[in-house]
Design an enzyme around this catalytic site. Structure first.
Site, PDB file in Angstrom:
ATOM      1  N   ASP A 103       0.778  -1.181   0.102  1.00 11.72           N
ATOM      2  CA  ASP A 103       0.017  -0.061   0.002  1.00 11.72           C
ATOM      3  C   ASP A 103       0.794   1.160   0.039  1.00 11.72           C
ATOM      4  O   ASP A 103       0.421   2.330   0.868  1.00 11.72           O
ATOM      5  CB  ASP A 103      -0.975   0.008   1.269  1.00 11.72           C
ATOM      6  CG  ASP A 103      -2.064  -1.193   1.353  1.00 11.72           C
ATOM      7  OD1 ASP A 103      -1.978  -1.699   0.431  1.00 11.72           O
ATOM      8  OD2 ASP A 103      -2.837  -1.253   2.360  1.00 11.72           O
ATOM      9  N   LYS A 154      -6.991  -5.070  -2.856  1.00  4.59           N
ATOM     10  CA  LYS A 154      -7.904  -5.364  -1.757  1.00  4.59           C
ATOM     11  C   LYS A 154      -8.711  -4.376  -1.423  1.00  4.59           C
ATOM     12  O   LYS A 154      -8.367  -3.017  -1.587  1.00  4.59           O
ATOM     13  CB  LYS A 154      -6.978  -6.033  -0.517  1.00  4.59           C
ATOM     14  CG  LYS A 154      -5.859  -4.836  -0.162  1.00  4.59           C
ATOM     15  CD  LYS A 154      -4.964  -5.283   0.701  1.00  4.59           C
ATOM     16  CE  LYS A 154      -3.770  -4.456   1.212  1.00  4.59           C
ATOM     17  NZ  LYS A 154      -4.574  -3.419   2.196  1.00  4.59           N
ATOM     18  N   CYS A 157      -2.095  -2.385   7.934  1.00  6.75           N
ATOM     19  CA  CYS A 157      -2.066  -3.454   6.596  1.00  6.75           C
ATOM     20  C   CYS A 157      -0.740  -4.331   6.471  1.00  6.75           C
ATOM     21  O   CYS A 157      -0.857  -5.710   6.155  1.00  6.75           O
ATOM     22  CB  CYS A 157      -2.129  -2.765   5.401  1.00  6.75           C
ATOM     23  SG  CYS A 157      -3.688  -1.975   5.230  1.00  6.75           S
TER      24      CYS A 157
END
Length: 197
Positions: free
Chosen positions: A9, A106, A151
């Site tokens: 990310d 995601k 994450c």
């Protein structure tokens, strides 16, 4: 092929100036780029929410960073971020995305948030990453990216539980550290058998 770098990310909304900025989130990009050459595979993850996602505070008329209860458990309500196709959802401009073998998106299911690169937050719906790694014969993972306590943490713990050998390079991660979340994440990763380097 045994060792993959998982870059989690590194997106505009998680970097300074973004909707859910992680302090110094952009400062890890050069180090991540430099690391890529040493791996058999490079995989990027990308938060990819539809507008009005159920994890957005705005969808509940609530204040950002408050907690709510979802069918799958407690959920932090975030500012709107990483909306599909938006500039904020894009990778940081300096990240060497061309080096990636695979990009896993995601959080695109409007009803379930997804921190982990392996499972949505219901802890059962897979992203497909495990199957990809297994079919390529990859058993060792190094993880970097944003944010350490969400994450990266969820991805590392899931990977360790799935039997992968996992290292998190803390110098190439940055944390939100929301209400003690970083200390809890570090403890959880260690307990799961993740190596913190």
């Amino acid at each position: 092929m045994t060792h993959a770098l998982i870059v989690i990310d590194v997106q505009n909304d998680f970097c300074p100036g973004g909707a859910l900025a992680v302090p110094e989130g952009d400062q890890i990009v050069p180090g991540i780029n430099a690391l890529m050459e040493g791996f058999d595979a490079v995989i990027l993850t990308q938060d990819w929410h539809p507008a009005g996602h159920s994890s957005f505070a705005s969808s509940h008329g609530a204040a950002p960073m408050t907690l709510t209860e979802m069918p799958y458990g407690p959920q932090v309500l975030w500012p709107d971020h990483c909306v599909q196709g938006s500039k904020g959802a894009g990778f940081h401009k300096d990240l060497m995305t061309d080096r990636a073998d695979l990009i896993i998106r995601k959080g695109y299911n409007p009803a379930i948030d997804s921190y982990s690169a392996f499972f949505e937050n219901d802890k059962t719906t897979p992203t497909g990453l495990e199957g990809y790694l297994r079919t390529r014969g990859i058993d060792t993972l190094t993880m970097v990216g944003l944010a350490t306590d969400f994450c990266v943490n969820y991805s590392a713990v899931d990977a360790a539980r799935l039997g992968f050998t996992v290292t998190v390079r803390q110098n190439l991660c940055r944390a939100i550290d929301f209400d003690g979340s970083l200390a809890a994440a570090v403890e959880g990763m260690v307990q799961a058998g993740v190596t913190l380097a």
